[in-house]
Design an enzyme around this catalytic site. Structure first.
Site, mmCIF file in Angstrom:
data_model
loop_
_atom_site.group_PDB
_atom_site.id
_atom_site.type_symbol
_atom_site.label_atom_id
_atom_site.label_comp_id
_atom_site.label_asym_id
_atom_site.label_seq_id
_atom_site.Cartn_x
_atom_site.Cartn_y
_atom_site.Cartn_z
ATOM 1 N N LYS A 128 43.179 -56.003 16.323
ATOM 2 C CA LYS A 128 43.914 -57.159 16.862
ATOM 3 C C LYS A 128 43.719 -57.195 18.364
ATOM 4 C CE LYS A 128 46.638 -60.460 15.264
ATOM 5 N NZ LYS A 128 46.586 -61.092 13.930
HETATM 6 P P1 NAD Z 1 50.324 -71.231 15.955
HETATM 7 O O1 NAD Z 1 50.201 -70.884 17.381
HETATM 8 O O2 NAD Z 1 49.419 -72.273 15.389
HETATM 9 O O3 NAD Z 1 51.827 -71.674 15.625
HETATM 10 C C1 NAD Z 1 52.940 -70.912 15.947
HETATM 11 C C2 NAD Z 1 54.166 -71.789 15.770
HETATM 12 O O4 NAD Z 1 55.336 -71.019 15.943
HETATM 13 C C3 NAD Z 1 54.261 -72.953 16.752
HETATM 14 O O5 NAD Z 1 54.727 -74.094 16.081
HETATM 15 C C4 NAD Z 1 55.326 -72.474 17.747
HETATM 16 O O6 NAD Z 1 55.988 -73.547 18.381
HETATM 17 C C5 NAD Z 1 56.231 -71.729 16.784
HETATM 18 N N1 NAD Z 1 57.153 -70.806 17.412
HETATM 19 C C6 NAD Z 1 56.946 -69.919 18.410
HETATM 20 N N2 NAD Z 1 58.096 -69.267 18.681
HETATM 21 C C7 NAD Z 1 59.031 -69.749 17.829
HETATM 22 C C8 NAD Z 1 60.400 -69.497 17.610
HETATM 23 N N3 NAD Z 1 61.027 -68.574 18.315
HETATM 24 N N4 NAD Z 1 61.031 -70.195 16.634
HETATM 25 C C9 NAD Z 1 60.394 -71.124 15.914
HETATM 26 N N5 NAD Z 1 59.103 -71.404 16.079
HETATM 27 C C10 NAD Z 1 58.437 -70.725 17.026
HETATM 28 O O7 NAD Z 1 50.181 -69.848 15.150
HETATM 29 P P2 NAD Z 1 49.782 -69.655 13.631
HETATM 30 O O8 NAD Z 1 48.328 -69.406 13.557
HETATM 31 O O9 NAD Z 1 50.404 -70.699 12.818
HETATM 32 O O10 NAD Z 1 50.475 -68.250 13.333
HETATM 33 C C11 NAD Z 1 51.845 -68.149 12.958
HETATM 34 C C12 NAD Z 1 52.095 -66.773 12.388
HETATM 35 O O11 NAD Z 1 51.234 -66.562 11.259
HETATM 36 C C13 NAD Z 1 51.822 -65.611 13.324
HETATM 37 O O12 NAD Z 1 52.722 -64.562 13.033
HETATM 38 C C14 NAD Z 1 50.413 -65.184 12.958
HETATM 39 O O13 NAD Z 1 50.142 -63.839 13.307
HETATM 40 C C15 NAD Z 1 50.477 -65.376 11.457
HETATM 41 N N6 NAD Z 1 49.185 -65.523 10.811
HETATM 42 C C16 NAD Z 1 48.333 -66.515 11.163
HETATM 43 C C17 NAD Z 1 47.128 -66.639 10.486
HETATM 44 C C18 NAD Z 1 46.180 -67.772 10.781
HETATM 45 O O14 NAD Z 1 45.191 -67.900 10.054
HETATM 46 N N7 NAD Z 1 46.435 -68.600 11.750
HETATM 47 C C19 NAD Z 1 46.776 -65.724 9.492
HETATM 48 C C20 NAD Z 1 47.685 -64.724 9.145
HETATM 49 C C21 NAD Z 1 48.883 -64.638 9.816
#
Ligand code: NAD
Length: 477
Positions: A114
């Site tokens: 990561k």
């Molecule tokens: P992203 O940046 O596209 O979206 C994150 C979202 O979370 C945004 O809408 C942001 O406004 C919101 N957010 C941030 N702080 C917040 C809070 N305190 N309360 C409510 N909302 C809040 O990120 P993503 O890619 O959607 O990733 C989200 C989660 O999923 C992370 O934990 C990431 O590690 C995990 N994840 C993502 C992927 C992927 O393919 N993108 C894969 C596996 C896991």
């Protein structure tokens, strides 16, 4: 003191390691396994970098970043890069550890890694963001590679940032007169734009994978506990601290409604925290399948729309207004102020819904709020959203948790498909990607489910135990 994600990850690891060790009767074999497991308590390598970025006002600003290479027993290190003002080394270590487990759960030939940069990207211009990405890449390019360590997008990073990363990587290789093939250069990261070697369906993959996982769990659960408050009370009194290892039984109503969802019986209600890539796509697929998305939130707050919101329109509204909390109450084909109300992130977590989906950041469900969660089931789409203490509270209360390493593993599965297409010079269409994803998710689920049945443990413990078995054996099958 705030929860330390790496301490939490280690607590999860220790619990799974204990289960695994207890299943070995031979003292010698147990000692051998214990020493192998011990290595996995810490990452293989931690890289801390500092790099200057020329800002738009021409002044240079120093930024800090990390890359953690946790374990590569099953293949090259693999894991996203996060841009966030609260990134810490321990957070990146935890995320790299979870990637190690997740790749094994997903059955992809990758280890775990990561990366992260301490920055609030919302405060940067596009040019500054590009130079930040170049600066970070210039500090880590010599430790990444298609066969060494393959980054991807994570919170606040996207396909455009991945494209900049590949370009900088290629530039650095040139300075070394490297003879690396174009296919290998491309495969250094996943999550690229499709026209730059990205895979069809990668953007949707994590959300869609989560939907397939949820489908599999609902279809396989032996759901006996009635949904009535009395039934829930019953479930509570049946579980005690010594039975936290057993899988809680979800509500019968939940299963029945799931089966009848297409026939439009009472649709299952869903609240989603986080409306980025993952939150939006899981909302979209669940809504299409007949689930009712009653609340969503972003970093500035959330909206409650009891009638069930329209995910696409809600996303357009968020893009237009900057945040959901600016009044994105979109039902059917209109966004209307009378259709909903704003809620805080904390209120969203405590809503009385069938399924709660944290899809933002880690540690959001913790000892402070675990007793107040009213959802019957939690699908962890974010990484590490529930602390170990909260996990115990939820288990005691009979709330089924579908763990992150299974729930969101669709992302890394399609990342693997992208890597494979790059290496082999192939292009898969979306149908092929999605059908392969569904098949692989079913296999991953079934491995975890079988382990859960064998050891009578929680789904999280089962995911960890089955992953650790593979990692220590060095075999991903
Ligand atoms: P992203 O940046 O596209 O979206 C994150 C979202 O979370 C945004 O809408 C942001 O406004 C919101 N957010 C941030 N702080 C917040 C809070 N305190 N309360 C409510 N909302 C809040 O990120 P993503 O890619 O959607 O990733 C989200 C989660 O999923 C992370 O934990 C990431 O590690 C995990 N994840 C993502 C992927 C992927 O393919 N993108 C894969 C596996 C896991």
């Amino acid at each position: 003191m705030p929860d330390n994600p790496f301490t939490n990850a280690q607590a999860q690891f220790d619990q799974a390691a204990r289960i695994l060790l207890a299943s070995i009767t031979s003292k010698t074999k147990r000692a051998k396994l214990a020493s192998k497991l011990d290595i996995l308590r810490q990452p293989d390598r931690v890289i801390e970098v500092n790099f200057p970025v020329k800002m738009d006002d021409r002044a240079y600003k120093l930024f800090q970043g990390f890359r953690v290479q946790y374990d590569n027993s099953l293949g090259p290190y693999k894991g996203g890069i996060r841009y966030h003002q609260n990134v810490t080394l321990d957070e990146v270590k935890a995320l790299a550890f979870w990637m190690t487990i997740k790749c094994a759960v997903a059955g992809v030939p990758f280890g775990g890694g990561k990366g992260g940069v301490v920055v609030d990207p919302k405060k940067l211009s596009k040019g500054e963001l590009e130079r930040l990405t170049q600066g970070y890449t210039s500090r880590i390019w010599d430790v990444i590679g298609a066969r060494r360590d393959v980054p991807a997008p994570d919170v606040n990073t996207n396909s455009m940032i991945m494209e900049w990363l590949v370009e900088e990587y290629a530039k650095k290789l040139k300075t070394q007169s490297s003879k690396l093939k174009t296919s290998e250069i491309k495969a250094v990261v996943t999550g690229k734009p499709v026209e730059k070697g990205g895979s069809q369906g990668r953007t949707e993959a994590t959300g869609l994978g989560g939907y397939y996982v949820l489908q599999a769990v609902l279809a396989n659960s032996k759901l006996k506990t009635p949904a009535s408050p009395a039934g829930r009370q019953n479930a509570k009194s049946k579980t005690n601290s010594s039975s936290i290892n057993s899988l809680p039984e979800a509500d019968q109503l939940l299963a029945e409604n799931f089966k009848n969802n297409q026939k439009s019986a009472r649709p299952l209600t869903v609240a989603i925290q986080g409306y980025g890539n993952v939150g939006y796509f899981i909302a979209k697929y669940l809504s299409e399948a007949g689930f009712k998305i009653v609340a969503v939130s972003d970093s500035q707050g959330g909206v409650l729309v009891p009638e069930g919101l329209n995910p696409e329109l809600t996303l357009s509204c968020k893009r237009e207004r900057g945040t959901l909390a600016a009044g994105c109450y979109c039902v059917g084909s209109v966004c209307d102020l009378n259709k909903g109300k704003t809620i805080t992130q904390d209120e969203l977590l405590k809503l009385d819904v069938d399924i709660l989906i944290p899809a933002a950041l880690e540690n959001v469900i913790n000892v402070a709020n675990a007793r107040k969660i009213k959802a019957r089931m939690i699908l962890e789409m974010a990484n590490g959203p529930i602390t170990p203490e909260a996990d115990r509270v939820l288990a005691k209360r009979g709330i089924l948790v579908i763990p992150d390493v299974l729930a969101n593993c669709g992302g890394v599965m399609v990342s693997y498909f992208e890597w494979l297409q790059n290496i082999k010079g192939e292009r898969w269409n979306k149908e092929k990607v999605f059908s392969q994803l569904e098949k692989n998710i079913r296999q991953a689920f079934s491995r975890v489910w079988k382990t859960q049945q064998k050891y009578q443990i929680s789904l999280r413990q089962a995911a960890f135990v089955s992953a650790l078995e593979k990692i220590v054996a060095g075999k991903n099958d």
